[in-house]
Motif scaffolding. Sequence first.
Motif, mmCIF file in Angstrom:
data_model
loop_
_atom_site.group_PDB
_atom_site.id
_atom_site.type_symbol
_atom_site.label_atom_id
_atom_site.label_comp_id
_atom_site.label_asym_id
_atom_site.label_seq_id
_atom_site.Cartn_x
_atom_site.Cartn_y
_atom_site.Cartn_z
ATOM 1 N N ASP A 1 0.831 -1.200 0.000
ATOM 2 C CA ASP A 1 0.000 0.000 0.000
ATOM 3 C C ASP A 1 0.873 1.260 0.000
ATOM 4 O OD1 ASP A 1 -2.220 -1.616 -0.003
ATOM 5 O OD2 ASP A 1 -2.603 -1.414 2.148
ATOM 6 N N ALA A 2 1.985 1.197 0.732
ATOM 7 C CA ALA A 2 2.916 2.336 0.754
ATOM 8 C C ALA A 2 3.523 2.546 -0.635
ATOM 9 C CB ALA A 2 4.025 2.101 1.771
ATOM 10 N N TYR A 3 3.861 1.451 -1.320
ATOM 11 C CA TYR A 3 4.420 1.578 -2.674
ATOM 12 C C TYR A 3 3.414 2.247 -3.612
ATOM 13 C CZ TYR A 3 6.412 0.635 -7.211
ATOM 14 O OH TYR A 3 6.907 0.798 -8.485
ATOM 15 N N ILE A 4 2.165 1.832 -3.551
ATOM 16 C CA ILE A 4 1.123 2.432 -4.398
ATOM 17 C C ILE A 4 1.001 3.919 -4.087
ATOM 18 C CG2 ILE A 4 -1.335 2.433 -4.984
ATOM 19 C CD1 ILE A 4 0.231 0.010 -6.038
ATOM 20 N N GLY A 5 1.023 4.271 -2.803
ATOM 21 C CA GLY A 5 0.959 5.684 -2.411
ATOM 22 C C GLY A 5 2.127 6.473 -2.963
ATOM 23 N N PHE A 6 3.339 5.924 -2.855
ATOM 24 C CA PHE A 6 4.524 6.593 -3.385
ATOM 25 C C PHE A 6 4.459 6.696 -4.907
ATOM 26 C CE2 PHE A 6 6.916 5.022 0.545
ATOM 27 C CZ PHE A 6 6.852 6.256 1.167
ATOM 28 N N LEU A 7 3.945 5.652 -5.552
ATOM 29 C CA LEU A 7 3.826 5.655 -7.014
ATOM 30 C C LEU A 7 2.881 6.759 -7.466
ATOM 31 C CD1 LEU A 7 4.668 4.101 -9.586
ATOM 32 C CD2 LEU A 7 2.652 2.686 -9.257
ATOM 33 N N LEU A 8 1.738 6.890 -6.812
ATOM 34 C CA LEU A 8 0.788 7.955 -7.154
ATOM 35 C C LEU A 8 1.399 9.324 -6.913
ATOM 36 C CD1 LEU A 8 -2.514 6.451 -5.751
ATOM 37 C CD2 LEU A 8 -1.881 6.721 -8.146
ATOM 38 N N LYS A 9 2.126 9.463 -5.821
ATOM 39 C CA LYS A 9 2.785 10.733 -5.513
ATOM 40 C C LYS A 9 3.799 11.082 -6.604
ATOM 41 C CE LYS A 9 5.969 12.714 -2.200
ATOM 42 N NZ LYS A 9 6.897 12.408 -1.126
#
Length: 173
Positions: free
Chosen positions: A52-60
Amino acid sequence: MKTEKDIFGKALHHNMNKEDKPKFDLPKRDGSPSLNHRDFFVNTKTGKPYFDAYIGFLLKRKEEVESEDTSRIDEFLKKKVGLNYEEFVNYSKPEEIVEDSYGLFRRKSIRRSLFKFRSRVYLEALCDLDERGEDIQLVLDDIRTEYVPTLKKHEGKEPTFEAIYAALKKVIN
């Protein structure tokens, strides 16, 4: 080549008055992610904190203005695989990729540019995760098996991520 005067016998006027110009009322951006990305992030949560953190960083990273600075990625790749970013791109041979949207382009330079754009975003998000102390091994496996619409347009493998996976898994394993 003939001019308008030669063709029509008189020159045409191309002036547009201010009142003739179309008006667009575009909203001003406040720097926050769009509602679509927020909705996507909420719907994509898996319950695995590192994923979930990776997805958040990817969107950012996708929201940010693209930067040509690859020093963070260079440092990350040097630590993990012993290559800098340009060596990684050369190792991956993006000119030979024909799967996914790469197959739409005949020119090898365009394929290379597409690969560089995508890989910078994916690797920056991995850098963020690594700096947070997460296990990259777990993240790589989950990204490869999970359906991530911002990363993959369809279920299956995405060539840019597969190149990253191959380079990092080769060394990590």
